[in-house]
Design a protein around this motif. Structure first.
Motif, PDB file in Angstrom:
ATOM      1  N   GLU A  72       0.843  -1.188   0.000  1.00  0.00           N
ATOM      2  CA  GLU A  72       0.000   0.000   0.000  1.00  0.00           C
ATOM      3  C   GLU A  72       0.884   1.247   0.000  1.00  0.00           C
ATOM      4  OE1 GLU A  72      -3.638   1.612  -0.422  1.00  0.00           O
ATOM      5  OE2 GLU A  72      -3.435  -0.516   0.111  1.00  0.00           O
ATOM      6  N   GLY A  73       0.627   2.156  -0.944  1.00  0.00           N
ATOM      7  CA  GLY A  73       1.346   3.420  -0.996  1.00  0.00           C
ATOM      8  C   GLY A  73       2.736   3.351  -1.595  1.00  0.00           C
ATOM      9  N   ALA A  74       3.084   2.233  -2.242  1.00  0.00           N
ATOM     10  CA  ALA A  74       4.421   2.114  -2.840  1.00  0.00           C
ATOM     11  C   ALA A  74       4.602   3.146  -3.943  1.00  0.00           C
ATOM     12  CB  ALA A  74       4.618   0.715  -3.404  1.00  0.00           C
ATOM     13  N   ALA A  75       5.710   3.901  -3.882  1.00  0.00           N
ATOM     14  CA  ALA A  75       6.005   4.905  -4.903  1.00  0.00           C
ATOM     15  C   ALA A  75       6.446   4.222  -6.194  1.00  0.00           C
ATOM     16  CB  ALA A  75       7.099   5.841  -4.402  1.00  0.00           C
ATOM     17  N   PRO A  76       6.318   4.899  -7.330  1.00  0.00           N
ATOM     18  CA  PRO A  76       6.754   4.286  -8.596  1.00  0.00           C
ATOM     19  C   PRO A  76       8.221   3.901  -8.610  1.00  0.00           C
ATOM     20  CG  PRO A  76       5.368   6.189  -9.032  1.00  0.00           C
ATOM     21  CD  PRO A  76       5.636   6.197  -7.563  1.00  0.00           C
ATOM     22  N   HIS A  77       9.071   4.627  -7.864  1.00  0.00           N
ATOM     23  CA  HIS A  77      10.504   4.330  -7.881  1.00  0.00           C
ATOM     24  C   HIS A  77      10.910   3.341  -6.788  1.00  0.00           C
ATOM     25  CE1 HIS A  77      10.100   7.770  -5.064  1.00  0.00           C
ATOM     26  NE2 HIS A  77      11.025   7.105  -4.374  1.00  0.00           N
ATOM     27  N   THR A  78       9.946   2.735  -6.103  1.00  0.00           N
ATOM     28  CA  THR A  78      10.250   1.747  -5.068  1.00  0.00           C
ATOM     29  C   THR A  78      11.050   0.589  -5.677  1.00  0.00           C
ATOM     30  OG1 THR A  78       8.233   2.285  -3.848  1.00  0.00           O
ATOM     31  CG2 THR A  78       9.269   0.166  -3.369  1.00  0.00           C
ATOM     32  N   PRO A  79      12.168   0.212  -5.090  1.00  0.00           N
ATOM     33  CA  PRO A  79      12.976  -0.872  -5.666  1.00  0.00           C
ATOM     34  C   PRO A  79      12.308  -2.237  -5.500  1.00  0.00           C
ATOM     35  CG  PRO A  79      13.890  -0.172  -3.574  1.00  0.00           C
ATOM     36  CD  PRO A  79      12.791   0.798  -3.884  1.00  0.00           C
ATOM     37  N   PHE A  80      12.744  -3.172  -6.305  1.00  0.00           N
ATOM     38  CA  PHE A  80      12.246  -4.544  -6.248  1.00  0.00           C
ATOM     39  C   PHE A  80      13.237  -5.417  -5.484  1.00  0.00           C
ATOM     40  CE2 PHE A  80      10.652  -2.647 -10.176  1.00  0.00           C
ATOM     41  CZ  PHE A  80       9.294  -2.934 -10.121  1.00  0.00           C
ATOM     42  N   THR A 306      17.381  -2.249  -7.028  1.00  0.00           N
ATOM     43  CA  THR A 306      16.857  -3.619  -7.015  1.00  0.00           C
ATOM     44  C   THR A 306      17.962  -4.638  -6.781  1.00  0.00           C
ATOM     45  OG1 THR A 306      14.951  -3.107  -8.415  1.00  0.00           O
ATOM     46  CG2 THR A 306      15.751  -5.373  -8.486  1.00  0.00           C
ATOM     47  N   VAL A 307      17.618  -5.714  -6.079  1.00  0.00           N
ATOM     48  CA  VAL A 307      18.519  -6.846  -5.882  1.00  0.00           C
ATOM     49  C   VAL A 307      17.758  -8.120  -6.226  1.00  0.00           C
ATOM     50  CG1 VAL A 307      20.074  -8.068  -4.328  1.00  0.00           C
ATOM     51  CG2 VAL A 307      19.646  -5.620  -3.990  1.00  0.00           C
ATOM     52  N   CYS A 308      18.442  -9.039  -6.892  1.00  0.00           N
ATOM     53  CA  CYS A 308      17.859 -10.337  -7.240  1.00  0.00           C
ATOM     54  C   CYS A 308      18.687 -11.445  -6.605  1.00  0.00           C
ATOM     55  CB  CYS A 308      17.823 -10.524  -8.760  1.00  0.00           C
ATOM     56  SG  CYS A 308      17.300 -12.185  -9.295  1.00  0.00           S
ATOM     57  N   ALA A 389      23.140  -9.004 -16.353  1.00  0.00           N
ATOM     58  CA  ALA A 389      23.564  -8.326 -17.572  1.00  0.00           C
ATOM     59  C   ALA A 389      22.389  -7.762 -18.356  1.00  0.00           C
ATOM     60  CB  ALA A 389      24.355  -9.302 -18.451  1.00  0.00           C
ATOM     61  N   ARG A 390      21.288  -8.494 -18.393  1.00  0.00           N
ATOM     62  CA  ARG A 390      20.164  -8.057 -19.224  1.00  0.00           C
ATOM     63  C   ARG A 390      19.436  -6.854 -18.637  1.00  0.00           C
ATOM     64  NH1 ARG A 390      17.346  -9.751 -23.498  1.00  0.00           N
ATOM     65  NH2 ARG A 390      15.182  -9.086 -23.659  1.00  0.00           N
ATOM     66  N   HIS A 391      19.336  -6.807 -17.303  1.00  0.00           N
ATOM     67  CA  HIS A 391      18.515  -5.773 -16.671  1.00  0.00           C
ATOM     68  C   HIS A 391      19.326  -4.773 -15.855  1.00  0.00           C
ATOM     69  CE1 HIS A 391      15.152  -8.211 -17.914  1.00  0.00           C
ATOM     70  NE2 HIS A 391      15.623  -9.239 -17.245  1.00  0.00           N
ATOM     71  N   GLY A 392      20.642  -4.973 -15.748  1.00  0.00           N
ATOM     72  CA  GLY A 392      21.442  -4.063 -14.940  1.00  0.00           C
ATOM     73  C   GLY A 392      21.079  -4.120 -13.470  1.00  0.00           C
ATOM     74  N   ILE A 393      20.720  -5.311 -13.002  1.00  0.00           N
ATOM     75  CA  ILE A 393      20.259  -5.503 -11.628  1.00  0.00           C
ATOM     76  C   ILE A 393      21.331  -6.237 -10.830  1.00  0.00           C
ATOM     77  CG2 ILE A 393      18.604  -6.808 -10.216  1.00  0.00           C
ATOM     78  CD1 ILE A 393      16.518  -6.276 -12.393  1.00  0.00           C
ATOM     79  N   LYS A 394      21.620  -5.759  -9.630  1.00  0.00           N
ATOM     80  CA  LYS A 394      22.538  -6.484  -8.753  1.00  0.00           C
ATOM     81  C   LYS A 394      21.957  -7.860  -8.474  1.00  0.00           C
ATOM     82  CE  LYS A 394      24.857  -4.638  -5.430  1.00  0.00           C
ATOM     83  NZ  LYS A 394      26.201  -5.114  -5.887  1.00  0.00           N
ATOM     84  N   THR A 395      22.748  -8.906  -8.719  1.00  0.00           N
ATOM     85  CA  THR A 395      22.271 -10.274  -8.599  1.00  0.00           C
ATOM     86  C   THR A 395      23.248 -11.100  -7.781  1.00  0.00           C
ATOM     87  OG1 THR A 395      21.184 -10.085 -10.757  1.00  0.00           O
ATOM     88  CG2 THR A 395      21.483 -12.299  -9.885  1.00  0.00           C
ATOM     89  N   VAL A 396      22.691 -11.968  -6.944  1.00  0.00           N
ATOM     90  CA  VAL A 396      23.471 -12.828  -6.061  1.00  0.00           C
ATOM     91  C   VAL A 396      23.022 -14.265  -6.313  1.00  0.00           C
ATOM     92  CG1 VAL A 396      24.200 -13.245  -3.689  1.00  0.00           C
ATOM     93  CG2 VAL A 396      23.375 -10.967  -4.362  1.00  0.00           C
ATOM     94  N   ASP A 397      23.971 -15.171  -6.545  1.00  0.00           N
ATOM     95  CA  ASP A 397      23.634 -16.569  -6.790  1.00  0.00           C
ATOM     96  C   ASP A 397      23.693 -17.367  -5.502  1.00  0.00           C
ATOM     97  OD1 ASP A 397      23.061 -17.536  -9.567  1.00  0.00           O
ATOM     98  OD2 ASP A 397      24.767 -16.236 -10.004  1.00  0.00           O
TER      99      ASP A 397
END
Length: 430
Positions: A72-80, A306-308, A389-397
């Protein structure tokens, strides 16, 4: 401060049910959607206009699902905060002209999908499952979950060299399953049988995506039932944990938008419209930003924060082949999830990513282990580097350590599935 665990051994019991209900990627996403629906999520169509309302939503496309919860109330720039996984597993898949046979045996023509341990498919009672496409373009799931096919192994009396030289299998000649007797092979027999099994009229099916699966159910193993044996844990174990974690955090006040992205086709390179190297995840994330009134600037800000976590199974130290592992990194089953590292970017983890996962595990009171490959052995890869690489998102395996990866029946610790799920809850809470 650590939190009490959300999940316990009951989560592993439910994983067993999920594995049984998910003999194909199409069944896996249907099972995931059913669980999310019970948690209040609703399906949205890609062809519809999306609104910016809060709540849980998901998209289905073939064997892939992307689900997210907008607080509720999440801004458009809220990270994923994203948990990534894949729904497919190596197996035997039915060819376009499936009806074949020889010498009084009726057989099914199959193609090898991914990199299965072929010997593990021999002398197994196999069912057949997947997706049927009808004349009107609609699809129907089908699952013949009984002993229907079998790939018979050659008796040792007819191949005395196997003891000295090892088993050698030709993918084209030796992997055709039998499913009946008869000298007259009739085109259309297999599909006609599946039409009847699915309650469809004869000739209604015009396309299919079908695959074999072992019908032996998952089971606890060992004196103290410390282990879990079952099919498709690579990587339905992670899909199941991601679904449970996302459902657990929905309905709460969060500083992020938690997401589950479970892709198809990881086992053959991820290059499809439902694979991690396709546009599905980026499209969903962008549309979520824009539906909440965001601009391209908001999208850029959201992605930058964002972090994945790319969650996939990894290798536990094998007691009979310990020399194949790195001598100082020996992940053990029931030791908690593993953090995968490869400096050549076969995994996407870096030091800052390690810190993110370490913080989540500390919050969840979950131990974790580090995994690297032996320098003399080639390292596998995951959807992690593709996503980064595809989305420019910090990713951790990350993942769970198992034995017998890519076998028809894999082995993990019975505690690790819920330890993973608890760490994912802490991560998705931001």
């Amino acid at each position: 401060m650590s939190e009490p665990p959300r999940f316990d051994r009951g989560h592993t019991d439910d994983l067993m049910s999920f594995l049984t209900a998910s003999p194909s990627p199409y069944h896996a996403v249907a099972s995931a959607a059913e669980r999310l629906e019970k948690a209040g999520f609703r399906q949205v169509a890609e062809t519809d206009a999306w609104d910016g309302t809060s709540g849980g939503k998901y998209v289905l496309r073939g064997g892939a699902i992307v689900a997210w919860y907008v607080p509720e109330g999440a801004a458009p720039h809220t990270p994923f905060r994203i948990v990534g996984a894949h729904t497919d597993s190596p197996n035997l898949r039915v060819k376009p002209l499936p009806d074949t046979g020889a010498h009084g045996w009726r057989q099914v023509a199959v193609e090898i999908y991914g990199g299965p341990l072929l010997n593990s498919w021999l002398d197994r009672d196999l069912g057949l499952a997947g997706r049927l496409t009808l004349r009107d373009g609609s699809t129907r799931l089908v699952n013949v979950d009984r002993p229907l096919l079998r790939v018979p192994q050659l008796a040792i009396h007819l191949d005395r060299s196997v003891s000295a030289e090892g088993l050698k299998l030709d993918k084209q000649r030796h992997m055709l399953p039998v499913w009946g007797l008869g000298n007259d092979v009739r085109d259309g027999d297999l599909i006609a049988f599946l039409e009847e099994s699915a309650g469809l009229a004869a000739g209604e099916v015009t396309g299919w995506d079908l695959m074999t699966h072992p019908v032996e159910p998952p089971a606890y193993l060992g004196r103290d039932k410390e282990l879990l044996a079952g099919p498709r844990m690579d990587n339905l174990l992670s899909v199941h944990a991601g679904v449970a974690a996302l459902a657990a955090v929905s309905g709460t006040d969060l500083p992020c938008v938690p997401v589950l992205a479970a892709f198809d086709h990881e086992e053959n390179g991820s290059q499809s419209d439902t694979g991690a190297d396709g546009p599905l995840l980026g499209s969903v994330l962008e549309r979520s930003v824009f539906a909440r009134g965001g601009s391209f600037e908001d999208r850029a800000r959201a992605f930058a924060g964002t972090v994945c976590l790319s969650s996939d199974t990894g290798h536990a130290v094998h007691p009979n082949y310990a020399e194949r592992h790195d001598p100082t990194h020996h992940p053990r089953v029931n030791g908690g999830p593993i953090l995968k590292v490869n400096v050549n970017n076969r995994y996407a983890t870096d030091g800052s990513g390690r810190a993110v996962f370490a913080a989540a595990c500390e919050k969840a009171n979950v131990p974790f282990q580090s995994f690297v490959s032996n320098n003399s052995m080639p390292c596998g890869t995951t959807i992690g580097p593709i996503t980064a690489a595809r989305h420019g998102i910090k990713t951790v395996d990350i993942g769970v350590a198992i034995l017998s990866m890519h076998s028809v029946r894999e082995l993990c610790g019975a505690n690790d599935p819920y330890l993973l799920a608890n760490s994912l809850v802490a991560f998705l809470e931001g």
